[in-house]
Each structure stands twice: as structure tokens, then as C-alpha cells.
Design an enzyme around this catalytic site. Structure first.
Site, mmCIF file in Angstrom:
data_model
loop_
_atom_site.group_PDB
_atom_site.id
_atom_site.type_symbol
_atom_site.label_atom_id
_atom_site.label_comp_id
_atom_site.label_asym_id
_atom_site.label_seq_id
_atom_site.Cartn_x
_atom_site.Cartn_y
_atom_site.Cartn_z
ATOM 1 N N LYS A 62 1.765 -1.705 -8.372
ATOM 2 C CA LYS A 62 3.105 -1.548 -8.926
ATOM 3 C C LYS A 62 4.157 -2.222 -8.066
ATOM 4 C CE LYS A 62 5.967 1.478 -11.455
ATOM 5 N NZ LYS A 62 5.868 0.612 -12.630
ATOM 6 N N CYS B 223 0.858 -1.161 0.000
ATOM 7 C CA CYS B 223 0.000 0.000 0.000
ATOM 8 C C CYS B 223 0.899 1.217 0.000
ATOM 9 C CB CYS B 223 -0.804 0.050 1.302
ATOM 10 S SG CYS B 223 -1.601 -1.487 1.713
HETATM 11 C C1 G6P Z 1 4.456 -6.195 -9.812
HETATM 12 C C2 G6P Z 1 4.039 -5.314 -10.967
HETATM 13 C C3 G6P Z 1 4.782 -5.749 -12.230
HETATM 14 C C4 G6P Z 1 6.284 -5.715 -11.972
HETATM 15 C C5 G6P Z 1 6.666 -6.627 -10.811
HETATM 16 C C6 G6P Z 1 8.130 -6.512 -10.416
HETATM 17 O O1 G6P Z 1 3.943 -7.466 -9.981
HETATM 18 O O2 G6P Z 1 2.647 -5.376 -11.175
HETATM 19 O O3 G6P Z 1 4.448 -4.881 -13.284
HETATM 20 O O4 G6P Z 1 6.968 -6.098 -13.121
HETATM 21 O O5 G6P Z 1 5.879 -6.252 -9.665
HETATM 22 O O6 G6P Z 1 8.374 -5.267 -9.831
HETATM 23 P P1 G6P Z 1 9.802 -4.658 -9.566
HETATM 24 O O7 G6P Z 1 9.516 -3.350 -8.868
HETATM 25 O O8 G6P Z 1 10.544 -5.603 -8.666
HETATM 26 O O9 G6P Z 1 10.479 -4.469 -10.866
#
Ligand code: G6P
Length: 605
Positions: free
Chosen positions: A600, A2
Site C-alpha cells: 500500500k 514495511c
Molecule cells: C502504491 C499502491 C497504489 C497507490 C500508490 C500511491 O503503489 O500500491 O495502490 O495508488 O502507491 O500511493 P499514495 O499513498 O501516495 O496515494
């Protein structure tokens, strides 16, 4: 998982608290709330929906004062309801808490509190903590002591900010495994899950380390260790992110804006000193076994990097999704490179902790300054892509891939697999890349948009490529799924005939990532698969390079890309596929920057 935020102001923080959670909304957006002290009492308003919806229902913009906390939620414990939204109040309404993370022993604590007569309004772990606070304060009548006593009873990972009408001048904050930073202003201090919470108001930040707690006033702050109780002195970080890059700047969505930021992002990645890149190449070279790791998009970046390293430096490293990393038996002397935009992803963090425990060397490519992963590895490259607000990663992923191409080239040179001359030619290509990206974006977006519009109704896609174009196809399929909610499956073009070909018919579309014809073997293999699809009545769409008449002849529609160095052909196709997903989602009216069910920064397991 969050966004949490808090402000202590010597006068009135106006709408800054509301703005701060608006800037954190990409971390979670199913419900939100604000608590402030007004006339000595805590005023709490919260509801389900995004910030703007809740503001309309609850008039959060009227919640002003000198001290307050706010939260934007991505549900983990308890479904999306008004009661489960944060902040949470204690039964006597004198304590309010916002929390990011998971209190793993909350069930036992909840049962204990229930047996002591506490009534709960929500199903969250957070409400358990705020009632522990109330109980502890009743015993000690000392707020700091009550905060510490309550913290001693909880287990798990958490960042917490507490507001209490017993002390309307200070916020009490703690960090354990979930991110938390302070922002230092003039007559006003901030706390937030990340820099975006206060980037509009101050460039000075303090990153909290594991097990530190803070008592934060408008003009002062005191950081102490939970373990020893001793004061900790920390350095103040000057944030160099450009505020403008975190704004939408005239674009209809952050996703499009961030795709158009890519030339600049790549320039930044090119400016990372060579020594930092070589340090990673040397770590790879000196290790007995190496692994590339990420999750979601960053896993695909790891897969693409695997191909670059293999072809340029003649070394094959396994790329693993962080959530599957536990299958590997890590030994002393191994090397693990993690890739993470946020630097906070739970799966990647956990895998890194295990790798470190087993004695591996660790390195990371990270975008967010002060993030947990950036602080825990032996060597970090800060990619400097600026804030990425859209949930799906575009510019950050491209920059990470570009940095990994640089790593592959350094490793190739160290290992004598490429000559100095070839290395220098590639360096010149690298320097030209930002301009090429700019040109491609400007010239191709119209064509991509047209094809995306024509095909946005397609419910099943196969994204196909050979060699390095295969992981590019997988990443592009993920992008398509994330923003359009349509089914897209990435796979090696040569794999198609071993089963999936049975699905092919005119309604199933195939997007082919066709290499430039000079990559003869890959090109040939891709064309064979295109023929297989076409001859079974499948619809073929292709990303091709200009002059490739054979590929064009097999496709019903194609994006014709101007010739580029083969080093970058896959990256250019990655950008085109990002645009393709964007325009398809636009046509379908999807919630592009905040797709349903996603967040995200996934800081929980
Ligand atoms: C979440 C997001 C993805 C992202 C992944 C890895 O699942 O929805 O879009 O690729 O996390 O995030 P990071 O911040 O470690 O690159």
C-alpha cells in the site's frame, strides 16, 4: 517499505505486539517476525508468509513480555527468505533491530564488517546496522552513545527501532525519511510506522520529525535531535479516526467494506472547511505555472482533476506521475499540488522535495495524519477518509477526486468562469452526493456483480472513455489489473481506431464509460467508438445512464445508472468500476486486500 512496531509495557503487553503488526500488514506482507526480551535474553522468531501463516509456524502469539519489536516486510534488499525477514540480530544476539527504508551505503559497511570478522546471516542492509551497534557498544559501553555512533555511519532513508538486552526497559528509535510515530498509553508506550500500529490501544500520538531519535520507556519518552543532541518538545496529537472504520465490520474484504464506506468518506470531504479548499484554489490562481501530481491511483486522480479544472475553471494544469516529475523544470512561483493517500510515497515525496528546492509553492491532499507529505507542504488538506486497509485505493481516491471537484469550483468562481448562481447549484449537488453514492451502492451492486461474474474469465480488457471519462477509465483499468491480475488498458475512446482496434475480436472485451446523453459531444464520440468495436466483432460492456437506449443497443451487457448531475457522473462510474474489479477478483479467488507483488505504501524508490 514495511511495517514496524514496538511496545514497552510496565507489565505484559499480551498479544498487542502481534496485533499491531497485523494492523500494519497492508504495508508489506511477504514475511514477518517478532523479537522480545524474555529472561534477560532476546527471543527472535520470524519466517516467510503473512502474519497468520507465520504465527502458525512460529507461535508468535506466545511471544509476550514487557518489551518487544515486530516487523512485517515487503522485500527490497534480499529476496523473501526467513533469513532476510526482520527483526535482525547482532552476532552476539544482544541487539535486535527492525528497519523501514534503505541504508544506501550498506555494501561498503558490510565489506568493512566482513573484513573485521563479522558473519552475516542475511543479505539485508539492516543486519549491517545491527552489527555496527554491537561494535559501537563494545567501544563505549553506553547504549545511547552506541546507537548514535552507529547512526552516524549509515546513509539513506530509515526508521529504525532497536531492542537490546543491555536495557530491557527502553526502545531506541530513530526517524529519517521513513515514517515513525509514537503512541502514548497508560503504563505503556508504542512506536509504529503509522497510527494503525496502536490505534486499538491509544488515541494519543507524537509524530517524529526528520532526524529525531527517541528513548522510549513504559512511562516516559525523550525525543532529541540527532544533529544537536538537544531535547525536543513535541505536541501530542489526538487521533480522531474511528476505530470501527479500520475494522472489516462484517464485510468479506476490506476492499468491499471501504467501497461501502464511500458515502461517509464523501460526507467527511464535504465537511472540510471552504477556506481550506479556497486556499488551494488561490495558490493555483496566484502561480505562474501549476502541476498536479500523484502516482498509481493518485496520478489518475490528478488526471481526473485536470479535466475538472479545465472545464469548470478554464485552466489547464499538467498532471504528472510523481516518478516522472523530474522532467519538469520547476521555477520560483510555480505551484505543485501532490495527492497521496499515505502521505509517505517515495516518488511523490522526492518530487515535492525537488519542487520546494526550486522555490515552488506546495500543497497536498493527504489521508494519513502526521505523514511526511502532510508535514512538508505549505498547505495541506487532510481528507479525513479514515484508515484505508486494502492495498488498492477506493474510498480515499473517491474522496480526493471529490475534494478536487470542490477546488475546481472555487477556482472557477475566483476566475469568474462560473457565476455565483451556477456555483450555488453545484454546491447543492455536492451536498446531495453522499446520498446518491449510498443509493448507487445499494441498488447497483447486484447488477455489477452479475456482469463481473459473467466476464471474470476475460483476460484482455479495453477500458474506454472520452473527456473526463478517459482518466476515469484509466483509473478503473488500474483497479482491474491490481486486484484481478487480468490485463486492462485504459485509453481515450477516440484513440482506439488509431492502432488498438486491430486487437479487437470477441475474446477482447471493451468496457465503455458512457457519459449521460446530455453531455452531447462526449456521448456522441463514445458511441462512435462503441460502434467501431461492435462492428469488428468485439464484445461491448457499458456503464450507461438510464434511458440511454442507443448506448444500450450497442452493448451486450450494461449497468444502467440512475440519472445524476453531470458533475458527478464520472465519479459514479468510478465507484461502479471499483465494484466491478472487486467482484471479478472475488470470482477469480484473488487475494483481494493484498494483491501479489504490491504494497500500500511504497516508501522506497
Ligand atoms: C502504491 C499502491 C497504489 C497507490 C500508490 C500511491 O503503489 O500500491 O495502490 O495508488 O502507491 O500511493 P499514495 O499513498 O501516495 O496515494
Amino acid at each position: 517499505m514495511c511495517g514496524i512496531s514496538g511496545i514497552v509495557h510496565s507489565e505484559n503487553f499480551g498479544r498487542n505486539l502481534l496485533n499491531s503488526i497485523r494492523n500494519l500488514e497492508y504495508r508489506g506482507y511477504d514475511s514477518c517476525g517478532v523479537a522480545v526480551i524474555q529472561n534477560g535474553k532476546i527471543d527472535l522468531r520470524k519466517n516467510i508468509g503473512g502474519i497468520d501463516d507465520v504465527n502458525l509456524k512460529e507461535r508468535l502469539d506466545q511471544m509476550q513480555g514487557k518489551i518487544g519489536i515486530a516487523h512485517t516486510r515487503w522485500a527490497t534488499h534480499g529476496s523473501v527468505t526467513q533469513e532476510n525477514a526482520h527483526p535482525h540480530l547482532s552476532a552476539n544476539r544482544k541487539f535486535a533491530v527492525v528497519h523501514n527504508g534503505i541504508i544506501s551505503n550498506y555494501q561498503q559497511l558490510r565489506e568493512r564488517l566482513l573484513s573485521e570478522g563479522v558473519c552475516f546471516e542475511s543479505l539485508t542492509d539492516t543486519e549491517v546496522f545491527v552489527n555496527l551497534l554491537e561494535k559501537s557498544f563494545a567501544e563505549s559501553n553506553d547504549l545511547e552513545q552506541a546507537f548514535l555512533t552507529a547512526l552516524q555511519q549509515i546513509e539513506g532513508s530509515f526508521s529504525i527501532v532497536m531492542l537490546s538486552s543491555h536495557d530491557p526497559e527502553h526502545l531506541y528509535c530513530v526517524k529519517k525519511e521513513s515514517p515513525l510515530l509514537l503512541g502514548l498509553g497508560e503504563g505503556c508506550n508504542y512506536v509504529g510506522s503509522d497510527i494503525n500500529a496502536f490505534l486499538e490501544y491509544t488515541r494519543k500520538a507524537v509524530v517524529l520529525d526528520e532526524g529525531e531519535y527517541v528513548i522510549l520507556g513504559p512511562n516516559d519518552y525523550q525525543i532529541r535531535s540527532l544533529k544537536t543532541g538537544k531535547k525536543v518538545n513535541k505536541s501530542v496529537l489526538q487521533i480522531d479516526w474511528d476505530l470501527e472504520t479500520s475494522k472489516k465490520g462484517g464485510y468479506s474484504h476490506y476492499m468491499l467494506k471501504e467501497i461501502f464506506d464511500e458515502p461517509q468518506t464523501v460526507r467527511q470531504a464535504m465537511q472540510i472547511p471552504k477556506e481550506q479548499i479556497s486556499a488551494i484554489a488561490e495558490m493555483f490562481d496566484g502561480s505562474s505555472r501549476s502541476y498536479l501530481m500523484g502516482v498509481g491511483t493518485t496520478y489518475y486522480v490528478a488526471c481526473i482533476s485536470q479535466y475538472y479544472i479545465s472545464t469548470i475553471a478554464d485552466r489547464y494544469y499538467s498532471a504528472l506521475s510523481s516518478d516522472e516529475f523530474s522532467v519538469v523544470d520547476i521555477h520560483k512561483g510555480d505551484m505543485v499540488l501532490a495527492i497521496s493517500q499515505s502521505g509517505e510515497t517515495y516518488d511523490t515525496k522526492t518530487a515535492l522535495v525537488n519542487a520546494k528546492d526550486c522555490g515552488a509553492q506546495t500543497a497536498a491532499i493527504v489521508n494519513v495524519m502526521g505523514s511526511t507529505i502532510s508535514m512538508m507542504v505549505d498547505h495541506v488538506i487532510m481528507q479525513g477518509s479514515g484508515p484505508e486497509i486494502c492495498v488498492v485505493s477506493t474510498k480515499a481516491a473517491l474522496a480526493q477526486t471529490f475534494i478536487m471537484v470542490r477546488v475546481a469550483l472555487e477556482l472557477g468562481l475566483i476566475r469568474g468562469r462560473i457565476t455565483k448562481k451556477v456555483y450555488q447549484k453545484y454546491q447543492r449537488d455536492l451536498e446531495e452526493f453522499p446520498e446518491i453514492v449510498e443509493k448507487i451502492l445499494n441498488e447497483q451492486s447486484g447488477f455489477v456483480r452479475n456482469i463481473a461474474r459473467d466476464t471474470s474469465h476475460v483476460e484482455h480488457w479495453l477500458f474506454l472513455g472520452c473527456g473526463v471519462y478517459y482518466p476515469v477509465a484509466m483509473e478503473s483499468a488500474l483497479k482491474m489489473k491490481e486486484v484481478t491480475y487480468q490485463h486492462a488498458e485504459g485509453m481515450p475512446a477516440g484513440f482506439l481506431k488509431h492502432g488498438t482496434l486491430s486487437m479487437v475480436e470477441s475474446a477482447v472485451h471493451s468496457l465503455f464509460f458512457v457519459p449521460p446523453p446530455e453531455q452531447k459531444e462526449l456521448h456522441e464520440r463514445t458511441l462512435i467508438a462503441m460502434e467501431q468495436v461492435k462492428s469488428r466483432g468485439g464484445t461491448v460492456i457499458a456503464l450507461i445512464f438510464q434511458g440511454d437506449d442507443r448506448a444500450q443497443g450497442l452493448a451486450s451487457q450494461s449497468v444502467k445508472i440512475p440519472p445524476v448531475s453531470t458533475l458527478f457522473a464520472p465519479l459514479i462510474q468510478m465507484i461502479i468500476a471499483q465494484m466491478f474489479a472487486y467482484y471479478a477478483a472475488l470470482d477469480l479467488g484473488r487475494n483481494i486486500d493484498k494483491p501479489r507483488n504490491l504494497a500500500k505504501s511504497v516508501t522506497v524508490g
